[in-house]
Design a protein around this motif. Structure first.
Motif, PDB file in Angstrom:
ATOM      1  N   VAL A  57       0.839  -1.203   0.000  1.00 18.22           N
ATOM      2  CA  VAL A  57       0.000   0.000   0.000  1.00 18.22           C
ATOM      3  C   VAL A  57       0.871   1.249   0.000  1.00 18.22           C
ATOM      4  N   LEU A  58       0.330   2.306  -0.581  1.00 19.15           N
ATOM      5  CA  LEU A  58       0.978   3.622  -0.630  1.00 19.15           C
ATOM      6  C   LEU A  58       2.464   3.526  -1.010  1.00 19.15           C
ATOM      7  N   PRO A  59       2.801   2.775  -2.079  1.00 15.22           N
ATOM      8  CA  PRO A  59       4.224   2.528  -2.363  1.00 15.22           C
ATOM      9  C   PRO A  59       5.022   3.807  -2.653  1.00 15.22           C
ATOM     10  N   VAL A 108       5.573   5.770   0.598  1.00 16.76           N
ATOM     11  CA  VAL A 108       6.524   5.101   1.505  1.00 16.76           C
ATOM     12  C   VAL A 108       7.959   5.422   1.066  1.00 16.76           C
ATOM     13  N   ILE A 109       8.226   5.293  -0.233  1.00 20.99           N
ATOM     14  CA  ILE A 109       9.581   5.550  -0.746  1.00 20.99           C
ATOM     15  C   ILE A 109       9.970   7.017  -0.506  1.00 20.99           C
ATOM     16  N   GLU A 110       9.013   7.898  -0.737  1.00 21.15           N
ATOM     17  CA  GLU A 110       9.291   9.339  -0.561  1.00 21.15           C
ATOM     18  C   GLU A 110       9.582   9.674   0.902  1.00 21.15           C
ATOM     19  N   VAL A 149      14.578   7.303   0.429  1.00 18.66           N
ATOM     20  CA  VAL A 149      15.394   6.130   0.127  1.00 18.66           C
ATOM     21  C   VAL A 149      16.650   6.437  -0.699  1.00 18.66           C
ATOM     22  N   GLY A 150      16.758   7.674  -1.189  1.00 19.09           N
ATOM     23  CA  GLY A 150      17.941   8.031  -1.990  1.00 19.09           C
ATOM     24  C   GLY A 150      19.233   8.027  -1.180  1.00 19.09           C
ATOM     25  N   ARG A 151      19.125   7.996   0.143  1.00 22.70           N
ATOM     26  CA  ARG A 151      20.336   8.071   0.972  1.00 22.70           C
ATOM     27  C   ARG A 151      20.982   6.693   1.138  1.00 22.70           C
ATOM     28  N   GLU A 152      22.306   6.700   1.310  1.00 30.10           N
ATOM     29  CA  GLU A 152      23.021   5.446   1.560  1.00 30.10           C
ATOM     30  C   GLU A 152      22.817   5.042   3.021  1.00 30.10           C
ATOM     31  N   GLY A 153      22.693   3.744   3.279  1.00 25.28           N
ATOM     32  CA  GLY A 153      22.570   3.310   4.673  1.00 25.28           C
ATOM     33  C   GLY A 153      21.609   2.148   4.807  1.00 25.28           C
ATOM     34  N   ILE A 154      21.173   1.936   6.050  1.00 22.12           N
ATOM     35  CA  ILE A 154      20.311   0.780   6.345  1.00 22.12           C
ATOM     36  C   ILE A 154      18.857   1.234   6.503  1.00 22.12           C
ATOM     37  N   PHE A 155      17.959   0.468   5.929  1.00 19.42           N
ATOM     38  CA  PHE A 155      16.517   0.681   6.148  1.00 19.42           C
ATOM     39  C   PHE A 155      15.964  -0.581   6.813  1.00 19.42           C
ATOM     40  N   ILE A 156      15.135  -0.365   7.820  1.00 22.35           N
ATOM     41  CA  ILE A 156      14.548  -1.515   8.512  1.00 22.35           C
ATOM     42  C   ILE A 156      13.073  -1.606   8.141  1.00 22.35           C
ATOM     43  N   ASP A 157      12.689  -2.758   7.602  1.00 22.52           N
ATOM     44  CA  ASP A 157      11.271  -3.016   7.356  1.00 22.52           C
ATOM     45  C   ASP A 157      10.795  -3.932   8.483  1.00 22.52           C
ATOM     46  N   CYS A 158      10.041  -3.361   9.414  1.00 22.43           N
ATOM     47  CA  CYS A 158       9.623  -4.100  10.622  1.00 22.43           C
ATOM     48  C   CYS A 158       8.554  -5.141  10.328  1.00 22.43           C
ATOM     49  N   THR A 159       7.841  -4.976   9.224  1.00 22.46           N
ATOM     50  CA  THR A 159       6.723  -5.868   8.881  1.00 22.46           C
ATOM     51  C   THR A 159       6.892  -6.265   7.402  1.00 22.46           C
ATOM     52  N   LEU A 160       7.831  -7.139   7.165  1.00 26.76           N
ATOM     53  CA  LEU A 160       8.284  -7.435   5.805  1.00 26.76           C
ATOM     54  C   LEU A 160       7.181  -7.979   4.901  1.00 26.76           C
ATOM     55  N   GLY A 161       6.312  -8.837   5.468  1.00 22.66           N
ATOM     56  CA  GLY A 161       5.256  -9.455   4.649  1.00 22.66           C
ATOM     57  C   GLY A 161       5.885 -10.205   3.493  1.00 22.66           C
ATOM     58  N   GLY A 201       6.938  -6.565  -0.514  1.00 23.73           N
ATOM     59  CA  GLY A 201       6.532  -5.586  -1.523  1.00 23.73           C
ATOM     60  C   GLY A 201       7.262  -4.255  -1.353  1.00 23.73           C
ATOM     61  N   HIS A 202       7.165  -3.673  -0.168  1.00 24.84           N
ATOM     62  CA  HIS A 202       7.859  -2.398   0.076  1.00 24.84           C
ATOM     63  C   HIS A 202       9.379  -2.592   0.048  1.00 24.84           C
ATOM     64  N   ALA A 203       9.830  -3.714   0.632  1.00 25.49           N
ATOM     65  CA  ALA A 203      11.279  -3.963   0.722  1.00 25.49           C
ATOM     66  C   ALA A 203      11.902  -4.004  -0.673  1.00 25.49           C
ATOM     67  N   LEU A 204      11.228  -4.676  -1.610  1.00 26.03           N
ATOM     68  CA  LEU A 204      11.747  -4.756  -2.977  1.00 26.03           C
ATOM     69  C   LEU A 204      11.820  -3.363  -3.600  1.00 26.03           C
ATOM     70  N   ALA A 205      10.791  -2.569  -3.347  1.00 32.88           N
ATOM     71  CA  ALA A 205      10.783  -1.212  -3.913  1.00 32.88           C
ATOM     72  C   ALA A 205      11.963  -0.405  -3.369  1.00 32.88           C
ATOM     73  N   VAL A 206      12.269  -0.566  -2.090  1.00 30.31           N
ATOM     74  CA  VAL A 206      13.392   0.157  -1.471  1.00 30.31           C
ATOM     75  C   VAL A 206      14.716  -0.296  -2.101  1.00 30.31           C
ATOM     76  N   LEU A 207      14.896  -1.605  -2.207  1.00 29.65           N
ATOM     77  CA  LEU A 207      16.168  -2.142  -2.718  1.00 29.65           C
ATOM     78  C   LEU A 207      16.378  -1.801  -4.192  1.00 29.65           C
ATOM     79  N   GLU A 208      15.262  -1.832  -4.962  1.00 27.12           N
ATOM     80  CA  GLU A 208      15.364  -1.518  -6.389  1.00 27.12           C
ATOM     81  C   GLU A 208      15.741  -0.064  -6.583  1.00 27.12           C
ATOM     82  N   ARG A 209      15.272   0.777  -5.680  1.00 29.63           N
ATOM     83  CA  ARG A 209      15.425   2.212  -5.831  1.00 29.63           C
ATOM     84  C   ARG A 209      16.869   2.688  -5.683  1.00 29.63           C
ATOM     85  N   ASN A 210      17.622   2.029  -4.776  1.00 30.05           N
ATOM     86  CA  ASN A 210      18.956   2.542  -4.479  1.00 30.05           C
ATOM     87  C   ASN A 210      19.921   1.393  -4.194  1.00 30.05           C
TER      88      ASN A 210
END
Ligand SMILES: C[S@@+](CC[C@H](N)C(=O)[O-])C[C@H]1O[C@@H](n2cnc3c(N)ncnc32)[C@H](O)[C@@H]1O
Length: 298
Positions: free
Chosen positions: A9-11, A14-16, A20-32, A35-44
């Protein structure tokens, strides 16, 4: 739809808001199903992702889907409320996402018992290693406690009558499946499908799921504790699907952004919760009740 029937939802939002343009670690607390995690990884390509889910089955599917990015991903089967215990490098964390509730994949798996639309056991555990099932609650809670649970988490009327009938049926040994509960609810609320009306069983099942999994317990404390652990600039994005959940998120953010004493440690980025567009709701009905709130550690 994705191959597993789950659209994040709201992909875009969420990215905005995670920035996500910054270098570093992102934590997805509810991976499911990631869906969101892939969008984050693809983005940067300079992003690393830590993913958590209480549900071992979802986590394994997510692991497969994330295989192309395996070198940048670490996964844990864990309750996000235990995040602080994982000893993560918070100084390098740039964003934390929490997309509450359950996924369409879980809802659509009859054997998990989450949906009144499928015949199945009265289970509803997100983490199948835990002991409390919906059946246990329905068969052991006193009448009064059942009524309160359905009123508070399901926002249903006539919950005293519902609780009374549940106690009656369980004594007869006729409350064993999701179908048994759905039929009872349809009788009590004289259910006839009507456009724009939510099925009362959807509300009752939601209430039971929240109770089985203790979904609202400790949510405010989790937000408070994690914001305090986070480095300056860390973004928080939390999506809720229930008014009680959203209220907890709103209050926790507010308390950190406008503390009674001392300097604020959070800046709220969303004055009002962000909701899905009509187009998104048309493509993904789960987005209808989603409310996103975002904030930044200062
Ligand atoms: C709405 S889904 C997330 C969907 C995901 N964002 C995606 O795009 O595929 C919520 C997920 O959070 C998990 N979950 C719910 N409560 C949790 C908790 N306390 N700790 C960890 N995971 C949890 C559920 O098992 C479910 O897979």
């Amino acid at each position: 739809m994705t191959e597993n029937g789950h659209l994040p939802v709201l992909p875009t939002e969420v990215i905005e808001f995670l920035d996500v343009g910054r270098e570093g670690i992102f934590i997805d607390c509810t991976l499911g199903l990631a869906g969101h995690a892939l969008a984050v990884l693809e983005r940067n390509p300079r992003v690393r992702l830590i993913g958590l889910d209480r549900d071992g089955q979802s986590l394994e599917i997510a692991r497969d889907r994330l295989e192309p990015y395996a070198g940048r991903v670490t996964l844990y089967q864990a309750d996000f409320k235990d995040l602080a215990k994982l000893d993560l490098p918070f100084a390098k964390v740039r964003g934390i996402l929490v997309d509450l509730g359950i996924s369409s994949f879980q809802l659509d798996s009859p054997e998990r018992g989450f949906s009144y639309m499928h015949e199945g056991p009265l289970d509803m555990r997100i983490d199948q290693r835990t002991k409390t099932t919906a059946e246990k609650i329905l068969h052991t809670y006193p009448e009064q406690k059942l009524a309160e649970m359905f009123a508070k988490y399901g926002e249903l009327a006539q919950t005293r009558r519902l609780a009374r009938e549940i106690v009656h049926l369980r004594k007869l040994g006729r409350l064993e499946t999701t179908g048994d509960l759905r039929v009872l609810i349809e009788q009590i609320y004289r259910w006839r499908p009507q456009r724009g009306r939510i099925h009362p069983a959807a509300k009752a099942f939601q209430a039971l799921r929240i109770e089985v999994n203790g979904e609202l317990e400790g949510l405010g404390e989790f937000i408070d504790g994690t914001v305090r652990l986070a480095a300056k600039g860390t973004r928080f994005v939390i999506i809720s699907f229930h008014s009680l959940e959203d209220r907890i998120v709103k209050r926790a953010f507010h308390a950190l952004a406008r503390p009674d004493e001392g300097a604020p440690i959070l800046e709220v980025l969303t004055k009002k919760p962000v909701m899905a567009s009509e187009a998104e709701v048309a493509a993904n009905s789960r987005a209808r009740s989603a409310k996103l709130r975002a904030a930044e550690r200062v």
